[in-house]
Motif scaffolding. Structure first.
Motif, PDB file in Angstrom:
ATOM      1  N   ASP A 228      22.699  38.313 -74.831  1.00 17.82           N
ATOM      2  CA  ASP A 228      21.980  37.046 -74.984  1.00 17.82           C
ATOM      3  C   ASP A 228      22.888  35.964 -75.556  1.00 17.82           C
ATOM      4  N   ALA A 232      24.733  32.461 -71.662  1.00 21.64           N
ATOM      5  CA  ALA A 232      24.029  33.284 -70.673  1.00 21.64           C
ATOM      6  C   ALA A 232      22.558  32.878 -70.593  1.00 21.64           C
ATOM      7  N   ASP A 233      21.956  32.619 -71.747  1.00 26.89           N
ATOM      8  CA  ASP A 233      20.545  32.239 -71.736  1.00 26.89           C
ATOM      9  C   ASP A 233      20.340  30.819 -71.207  1.00 26.89           C
ATOM     10  N   LYS A 236      20.656  31.232 -67.475  1.00 29.22           N
ATOM     11  CA  LYS A 236      19.428  31.761 -66.891  1.00 29.22           C
ATOM     12  C   LYS A 236      18.348  30.681 -66.845  1.00 29.22           C
ATOM     13  N   SER A 240      16.789  29.291 -63.307  1.00 24.72           N
ATOM     14  CA  SER A 240      15.380  29.565 -63.018  1.00 24.72           C
ATOM     15  C   SER A 240      14.649  28.313 -62.523  1.00 24.72           C
ATOM     16  N   THR A 348      15.470  26.909 -74.762  1.00 28.58           N
ATOM     17  CA  THR A 348      16.504  27.914 -75.027  1.00 28.58           C
ATOM     18  C   THR A 348      17.076  27.770 -76.437  1.00 28.58           C
TER      19      THR A 348
ATOM     20  N   ASP B 228      12.208  34.714 -64.114  1.00 29.19           N
ATOM     21  CA  ASP B 228      13.072  35.864 -63.845  1.00 29.19           C
ATOM     22  C   ASP B 228      13.434  35.953 -62.370  1.00 29.19           C
ATOM     23  N   ALA B 232      18.516  33.984 -61.307  1.00 26.07           N
ATOM     24  CA  ALA B 232      18.622  33.632 -62.726  1.00 26.07           C
ATOM     25  C   ALA B 232      19.062  34.849 -63.541  1.00 26.07           C
ATOM     26  N   ASP B 233      18.513  36.011 -63.210  1.00 27.98           N
ATOM     27  CA  ASP B 233      18.888  37.210 -63.963  1.00 27.98           C
ATOM     28  C   ASP B 233      20.298  37.673 -63.617  1.00 27.98           C
ATOM     29  N   LYS B 236      22.486  35.281 -65.562  1.00 32.15           N
ATOM     30  CA  LYS B 236      22.567  35.669 -66.968  1.00 32.15           C
ATOM     31  C   LYS B 236      23.460  36.901 -67.145  1.00 32.15           C
ATOM     32  N   THR B 348      21.118  44.782 -62.979  1.00 32.54           N
ATOM     33  CA  THR B 348      20.129  43.734 -62.679  1.00 32.54           C
ATOM     34  C   THR B 348      19.255  44.115 -61.492  1.00 32.54           C
TER      35      THR B 348
END
Lengths: 361, 361, 361, 361
Positions: A228, A232-233, A236, A240, A348, B228, B232-233, B236, B348
Motif C-alpha cells: 500500500d 500504488a494507492d 489505483k 479506477s 486516498t 477494483d 486498477a488492481d 496498484k 492479481t
C-alpha cells in the motif's frame, strides 16, 4: 469485495446506476466534528456536472445532493454519511435501441459476459455518472485535509490530444485552473484546446488527454511501505476512474531513460532545518511514503468511447450492426474529470492520513 | 491495514527485513488440491536471485525456500501456506556506517520520519529482498492459473535507458525471453542493452527501463466494475514494486493523443462464434473487466538509487555528508524484476478469478 | 477471507498444522517502538504448553518461540512481526490409523467435506496447537496495553463440570490464579476441581467448564457502535477458540430474566468527578462501546472431544468403526485455555484501541 | 473499519440515525439474477415494525422501503443494492430534554465519551431503528438461500423473563411462530408471556428474554476453520444486535457441565448413505464448519433500557438528575427482534456460502 468500496479507514462506497433511482455514496470512518453542508459538496459536483460549458455534453443535470445521515447540527458525528442525488433526466428510451448492442470500447460486452445481465440504460453502473459519489466523498476529504492540515489538491488539464502545456505544476493556482472552461492553467494554449475539442465534436468524434495532479503540504510519513505504497494507492485510485489508461508518479516513464546519478533527489537542509530534496523526480513519495515535497502525478485519459461517427460492431448474437450514437455526449471528458481526479486523490490521502495515525502513536 | 497484505481472496502477506531472521510470505485462500513443491517455487526465485549473471549484483544469495505449512502430501489443503528463506548473507557491518545517513531517493528518510525508528541494515523492510515473498506466492498463482485455466504470464524487458525493442508483444515466447541475461526477447538489441548496463556499472551508476507484461488466455469477466477494476488492481500491483514510477494499460499515454474513432476497439465475430476486437487499445480490459483479449501493460522502473558515484546528502541531524556506496548492487534492476512483475500479475489475476467465482454463480 | 486473520488494524494471521513444519503467526500493524523479546512471548506460551502439570496432557512440547522479523534492536519497527515454533514432537504414525476415521465432534468430517482433503495428523489445522500463534500475538498486545495504558487482562477457571466458584471477579488477582494448576483463584474448591479432572482422566473421559475474563482499566470509547461492538468482537474472539460453545457479556443469560429497572446500571459521579455506574450488568460495554467499568465476560468450553473411552463412529466410506484413542490428551482443557482467552481478549482490545485512535483525532 | 459493514463477500453496510434523513443499507456482492422486489423486503420489515401489536411500542412507523439501485427489471445485477426508508415520525422535541442526560444503560454516555458529539434524537445511530437496514439486507439473503439451496431460517421467542418453552426447536414451524404476537411457537405459554409483558408495561418497566434460532438444510462445509468459524461469525452477528448479552451454539453453557462421552455427537450412516450425527450438541457446527445438521443457537436479550419508571442518573456535567421517560417504548423487544435474528443469521450464512464457493472450486 465487489469493488464498490475504496479505502481502509476512510471508506467510500458508491452506489447507483446512470438511470436507476439514485446515485450516491456512503462515507464511513470520517473523523468527528467536521463542519459539512450540502453546499460544500455541491460546489465540486457543479464542476463535474454535465452541461456546465459549451465543450462538455449538453445534457442538463442539476445533480442536487442530499445528505441523509451522519451529519447532525452541521457536523459529522462519526457515523456513516450517506449522500445521494435522485436521478431525474432519465430518458431510457434513448437507450432502448442499444440494449442488445455491444458498443465498441464500452463495458457493455464485459458486463454481459461477467454477469449475464446488465442495466443497459446509459451504461448503468459503468456510466461515469457513478463518479458523482466519488466527488461528493472527495469534497469531505478535501475539506478536512485543508482545514486540519493545510493540504491542497490541484488538478488540471495538461494535455488535450497532442496539445500540451509545459507550465510548472508547482506554480499553478486554483484560480488559473478555474479561469477557463478547459481547466488548463496555461492561457496561451487554452483557446487551441477549445478549438480542438469543438472540431472533434463537429466531426462526431472524441479526443483524449492528460490530467496532472499536484498535492501540496502533505506531511511526511503517509503511505505504507510494501503493497500500500502511497504511489500504488494513488495509482489505483486514478486507474479506477473511467477512461484512464495510464498513471505516472514523479518522473514516470521519462525516469526509465535516466541514470541514477541524475534521478536521485539529493537531500539538503532547507529553511528551519527542514530536510528537503533538490529535485523531485520521486514525485514526493520515496519507498511508498510521502517525503514532504509536492506529490506530482499524471493521469492519461483515452478518448471517450461514445462518438457520433458511424461504427460497425456486433450485437449480443454476434451479428454485425451499424452504430450511430445520437445522445448528447462529451467530446472531451477531461475538463469534467478534473474534480474527479482531485476527489480520488483526496480520498486516498485521507485514508492514509488515518492509517498512519492509527499505527504511529 | 499496514499494507503488508495484497489481495482479497487470494491473500499474500509478506514479512521480513533484508538482514533480519528471514523473509517470506503467508498465502491464505489458495484453492485446495493444487500440487505444489519447493522446487516449483524455487524456479522463479532463481530468476529473481542476485548474482545470477554478470549484469546483476554480484552478491550471492542462495535463497532456498522452505514450505512450512499449508501443503500436505504435496497438495494444498486450503490452509495458510507459509514459505520462507532464512537470511544468510548478512553483513550488517557493511551498513553500520549508513545508519545515520539518508541515502538519496531511498526510503531511509521517509521510514525515519514515519516510524522514528528503522532497521537500517540494507534497507530493512524497504529492501527489494521483500519481493522474494511475492515471487514465491506468485509461483503458486501462476501454477494454478496455468493448470486450471491455461492462463500464461509473460513479462520482458522492453527498454533499458533509451534502448527499446519494438517486437510485437503478442508474439513473444517465454523461451525468447529466457534466452538471454537481459530477459529481452529481441536478439537484435540485447547486446546493446548488455553493453549499456556494463558501461553504467563501470561508471558506478544505474539505469532505468520498462518491462512489458502480457497475459494470455484470460477468461472474460475478471475484474470489478468500479474501484477494483482489473486495470486498477494490476496498476496498484505494479506500482507497489520497488522503483516503479509508471504504469500503462493498453494504449496508455499514447492513447491520450488519439481520437475515439481510432481508439475504439471494434467488435467482430471470430472463430467459433467468439466475439473479438479488431484492435486492442483497451489492453484486454474494458470497463475494468477482462474481455478475453491479451492483457497488455507496461511498467516504468526508475534507475535504482544505490550507485557507487559520490553523492552529497544529509545525515539524521541534517548535516551534509558525502556518500559513496561500496556494496555490490544492481546497475539495472530490470532483468531480475521480470519475475516480480509476473508474480504480481499472477497474484492479481488469481485474486480476481476467485472474486469473480464467488459472486457469479 | 479464509479466516486465518483476526483484527482490522492490529492484524494477527496464524499459520501451521499440528504436525507440519511449524506453527506461528504474523502480527501486522503493531505500534512502533514497543520493546519485545522472545522471553516476553515465551512466558505466556509456557502457560499454554502441554505437559505443564499433572492435569494437562502429558505430551511434552518445549515450544520455543523465534521472532524472525519486525523487531530490531529489541523494539518493534512497524513492520510485520513473524514468530514461529518449529514442530518437533511429531509422531504422525500415532495418527496414521485415524486417517480414514471421522472422530466424533472433531473437525475431521467437516474438513473432509469442505476441502475434500485434509492433513489428518493430529487434527492438522484444526488442532488446538494453532492457538500457539494467538498466544504469541496476544503477549505483544498485552505488553503494549499494560505499558501504555495500564490495561490488565485476567482470566481464570470459574467452573469445571458442575464445580463452580462464586468469587467476585473484580477482586481476583493474577497471583491467585497462577497459584494452582487449575488456574482457579478460589483455593476452597481447587482441590475438588483437581480431583474431578483426575477422576475424569482415569475414566478415559473429558470434562468441560467455564472461563471468566475480566479486563481492568479499559479507557472509555473503545468499540464501534453497530456491527463491531466491542462485545460482538470479544464474543467472536472467544467463540473462535476451539471447544467454545457460549459467550456472555455482563449479565448474559441471567440478564434475560431481569426487569429493566433492576438491570439498568445507574450512573453516578464518583471520585475525581469520574462518571461511574452503580452496578455493572452491562459488563463494561454499553451500546457496543466501553464505559470505563471492568469488562466482564464468560466463556463456555465443551468437554474436549478426544477421549480414551471406546466410541462407535464411521470412516470415510460410512462404515461403522470402533474408536479408542490412545494419544496423550487433556482431560480438561480449561487450565491451558486461560492464556488463550487472555490473548484473544488482548488482541481484540488492541485492535479497537487503534481503531478508535484512527477515527477520533 | 468504523464497524458499519458486516460480511466479507456479501457485504451489508447500514446507515442512518433514528431521526435523521433516512435509514437503510447498501448490500454489495449479492449474486446476480435474483428476483427481488420492494414487497419481498417489506414483508420482513413489517414483522420488525413498531406498533404491530399491543405488546410492542405503540409508535406508528410505516417504514416503506425503496430500492434505489442494483435491481433492474426485477432482478439483481451484481451492483450495490441501496435500500432505504425516509424517516417520517420524527418528533425530536420529545428528546430535546434528554440531550444533556445520560440515560442508564443506553449508549448516550459512551457515544459522548467516544465522539465528543452525538445525535441525541432518539438514540441517533444507537437506536434499534438502525436494524431496519439489517432486516432489509437479510430479506435478500433469505430469499436467495431459500430459492437456490433450500435453506430455512427460523427464530422464535423461547423465553420472556422466566417463562420458557421447552418445545423441540427442530419441530417448530414458521406458521406456529407467526400465529401469535409474541412469536413463541408454544401456544400453552403464549398467554402467560403476553400477560407478563402487559404487566411489565403497566409497571413502566421492561423485561428481557431469549430467542432461539434454527437453520435447516445448511450444506456441509460452510465456515472457516480458525478465526471465522461459522459459530464465531454467527455469535458476532447476534452480539451486534442491540440489547444482546449472550450467545450459545449447540449445548452452550450446559455443555460445560458435561462429559466428553456424553457430549460427543456420534456419527452414523443415515438415509441415502448420508453421514449424520445421533445427537446434536455441536449445534450443527464442528471445528467451525457446518456438518449438515440443523444449526441451533440461543440469543439472550437484556430488558430494554428505556423504562417509564423514575430513575436517578447524571447529566453531562455529572449532576444528578431524575429521569422519567415519556416516549412510547417496547416493554419487551423480543417479538420484534425475531426477524432481526433471522436477518443476521441469513446474512452470515450467505456470506459464508459465497466464501466457501470462492475457495473450494
Amino acid at each position: 469485495m465487489s469493488g464498490n468500496t475504496f479505502g481502509q479507514l476512510f471508506r467510500v462506497t458508491t452506489f447507483g446506476e446512470s438511470h436507476g433511482g439514485a446515485v450516491g455514496c456512503v462515507v464511513d470512518g470520517c473523523p468527528v466534528g467536521l463542519e459539512i453542508s450540502a453546499e460544500n459538496i455541491q460546489k465540486d459536483l457543479d464542476r463535474r456536472r454535465p452541461g456546465q460549458s459549451k465543450i462538455t455534453t449538453l445534457r442538463k443535470e442539476e445533480d442536487k445532493i442530499e445528505i441523509l445521515s451522519g451529519v447532525f447540527e452541521g457536523k459529522t458525528t462519526g457515523t456513516p454519511i450517506m449522500m445521494m442525488v435522485k436521478n431525474k433526466d432519465a430518458r431510457p428510451e434513448d437507450y432502448e435501441k442499444l440494449k442488445d448492442i455491444f458498443r465498441p470500447s464500452h463495458a457493455d460486452f464485459t458486463f454481459q459476459k461477467k454477469y449475464g445481465i446488465r442495466d443497459w440504460r446509459g451504461g448503468g453502473r459503468a456510466s461515469a455518472r457513478e463518479t458523482l459519489g466519488r466527488v461528493a466523498a472527495g469534497a469531505i476529504a478535501k475539506k478536512f485535509l485543508k482545514e486540519k492540515l493545510g493540504i491542497e489538491f490541484l488538478a488540471y488539464v495538461e494535455q488535450v490530444g497532442d496539445i500540451k502545456t509545459e507550465v510548472d505544476c508547482n506554480k499553478v493556482t486554483s484560480e488559473q485552473i478555474e479561469s477557463n472552461i478547459v481547466r488548463c492553467p496555461d492561457e496561451k494554449i487554452v483557446e487551441k484546446m477549445i478549438e480542438l475539442i469543438e472540431k472533434v465534436r463537429k466531426e462526431g468524434d472524441s479526443v483524449g488527454g492528460v490530467i496532472r495532479g499536484v498535492i501540496k503540504s502533505v506531511p511526511t510519513g503517509l503511505g505504507e511501505p510494501v503493497f500500500d505504497k502511497l504511489s500504488a494507492d494513488l495509482g489505483k485510485a486514478m486507474l479506477s476512474i473511467p477512461a484512464v489508461k495510464g498513471f505516472e508518479i514523479g518522473s514516470g516513464f521519462e525516469g526509465a531513460k535516466m541514470r541514477g546519478s541524475q534521478h536521485n533527489d539529493l537531500f539538503y537542509t532547507g529553511k528551519q532545518g527542514k530536510i528537503r530534496t533538490k529535485t523531485n523526480f520521486s514525485g514526493g513519495i520515496q519507498g511508498g511514503i510521502s517525503n514532504g515535497e509536492n506529490i506530482q502525478f499524471r493521469v492519461a485519459f483515452k478518448p471517450v468511447s461514445t462518438i457520433r461517427k458511424e461504427q460497425i460492431t456486433v450485437d449480443s448474437k454476434g451479428q454485425n450492426v451499424k452504430l450511430e450514437a445520437t445522445g448528447r455526449h462529451d467530446p472531451c471528458v477531461l475538463p469534467r474529470a478534473v474534480p474527479i481526479v482531485e476527489a480520488m486523490a483526496a480520498i486516498t490521502i485521507m485514508d492514509h492520513y488515518l492509517r498512519n495515525k492509527a499505527q504511529n502513536l
